[in-house]
Scaffold this motif. Sequence first.
Motif, PDB file in Angstrom:
ATOM      1  N   LYS A 112       0.833  -1.193   0.000  1.00  0.00           N
ATOM      2  CA  LYS A 112       0.000   0.000   0.000  1.00  0.00           C
ATOM      3  C   LYS A 112       0.872   1.248   0.000  1.00  0.00           C
ATOM      4  O   LYS A 112       2.029   1.214   0.400  1.00  0.00           O
ATOM      5  CB  LYS A 112      -0.938   0.014   1.206  1.00  0.00           C
ATOM      6  CG  LYS A 112      -0.226   0.133   2.533  1.00  0.00           C
ATOM      7  CD  LYS A 112      -1.216   0.145   3.684  1.00  0.00           C
ATOM      8  CE  LYS A 112      -0.483   0.312   4.996  1.00  0.00           C
ATOM      9  NZ  LYS A 112      -1.392   0.447   6.105  1.00  0.00           N
ATOM     10  N   LEU A 113       0.309   2.350  -0.470  1.00  0.00           N
ATOM     11  CA  LEU A 113       0.995   3.635  -0.480  1.00  0.00           C
ATOM     12  C   LEU A 113       0.888   4.296   0.884  1.00  0.00           C
ATOM     13  O   LEU A 113      -0.160   4.223   1.535  1.00  0.00           O
ATOM     14  CB  LEU A 113       0.342   4.586  -1.492  1.00  0.00           C
ATOM     15  CG  LEU A 113       0.769   4.471  -2.932  1.00  0.00           C
ATOM     16  CD1 LEU A 113      -0.061   5.414  -3.788  1.00  0.00           C
ATOM     17  CD2 LEU A 113       2.230   4.767  -3.104  1.00  0.00           C
ATOM     18  N   ASP A 114       1.967   4.933   1.293  1.00  0.00           N
ATOM     19  CA  ASP A 114       1.962   5.676   2.546  1.00  0.00           C
ATOM     20  C   ASP A 114       2.660   7.009   2.304  1.00  0.00           C
ATOM     21  O   ASP A 114       3.751   7.054   1.728  1.00  0.00           O
ATOM     22  CB  ASP A 114       2.692   4.881   3.637  1.00  0.00           C
ATOM     23  CG  ASP A 114       2.651   5.588   4.970  1.00  0.00           C
ATOM     24  OD1 ASP A 114       1.537   5.901   5.440  1.00  0.00           O
ATOM     25  OD2 ASP A 114       3.726   5.837   5.544  1.00  0.00           O
ATOM     26  N   TYR A 115       2.019   8.074   2.713  1.00  0.00           N
ATOM     27  CA  TYR A 115       2.580   9.411   2.586  1.00  0.00           C
ATOM     28  C   TYR A 115       2.933   9.920   3.965  1.00  0.00           C
ATOM     29  O   TYR A 115       2.159   9.765   4.905  1.00  0.00           O
ATOM     30  CB  TYR A 115       1.574  10.369   1.939  1.00  0.00           C
ATOM     31  CG  TYR A 115       1.158   9.944   0.553  1.00  0.00           C
ATOM     32  CD1 TYR A 115       1.965  10.205  -0.535  1.00  0.00           C
ATOM     33  CD2 TYR A 115      -0.035   9.263   0.349  1.00  0.00           C
ATOM     34  CE1 TYR A 115       1.600   9.813  -1.806  1.00  0.00           C
ATOM     35  CE2 TYR A 115      -0.417   8.862  -0.918  1.00  0.00           C
ATOM     36  CZ  TYR A 115       0.402   9.148  -1.993  1.00  0.00           C
ATOM     37  OH  TYR A 115       0.038   8.746  -3.245  1.00  0.00           O
ATOM     38  N   GLY A 116       4.101  10.510   4.099  1.00  0.00           N
ATOM     39  CA  GLY A 116       4.509  11.008   5.406  1.00  0.00           C
ATOM     40  C   GLY A 116       5.407  12.221   5.286  1.00  0.00           C
ATOM     41  O   GLY A 116       5.774  12.637   4.185  1.00  0.00           O
ATOM     42  N   GLU A 117       5.733  12.770   6.418  1.00  0.00           N
ATOM     43  CA  GLU A 117       6.639  13.911   6.487  1.00  0.00           C
ATOM     44  C   GLU A 117       7.753  13.614   7.461  1.00  0.00           C
ATOM     45  O   GLU A 117       7.578  12.840   8.404  1.00  0.00           O
ATOM     46  CB  GLU A 117       5.897  15.160   6.967  1.00  0.00           C
ATOM     47  CG  GLU A 117       4.958  15.758   5.965  1.00  0.00           C
ATOM     48  CD  GLU A 117       4.360  17.070   6.463  1.00  0.00           C
ATOM     49  OE1 GLU A 117       4.560  17.423   7.641  1.00  0.00           O
ATOM     50  OE2 GLU A 117       3.704  17.741   5.658  1.00  0.00           O
TER      51      GLU A 117
END
Length: 147
Positions: A112-117
């Motif tokens: 799955k895709l995960d977006y973070g900072e």
Amino acid sequence: MLRSASAQIIRQVVRYRSTDTSLILERSINRVQLLGRVGQDPVMRQVEGRNPVTIFSLATNEMWRSGEGETSSTGDISQKTTWHRVSVFKPGLRDVAYQYVKKGSRILVEGKLDYGEYVDKNQVRRQATTIIADNIVFLSDNIRDRT
């Protein structure tokens, strides 16, 4: 049919406006499949107090024909390589990936895709996109082993 559709809409509005604090769950999908070659040997990292993670990069290529020969076989072939960061958290898969995934290997990654900072060493806030792997399929031996 129109009545059932309007009834569903009214039910949704009633749920939305209801003061009931019960949670309404909806189904959604966040699924990725990547087929490509590993760009670097995996590394295993562990942040204090957290489970370890295996990380590696995966290259996928997109090819197309451009120029006058787009519909025939005489055009120029162009290629774009996209690099993906893959993280493996599942304990069994994490260890297998660390041990057997090697630079140049052809693999299929499902996840799955995960977006973070994160904040880099210069204290600049950056965004990162990561594939969280659920499954890895080994499609070929390491290129270095064949030569």
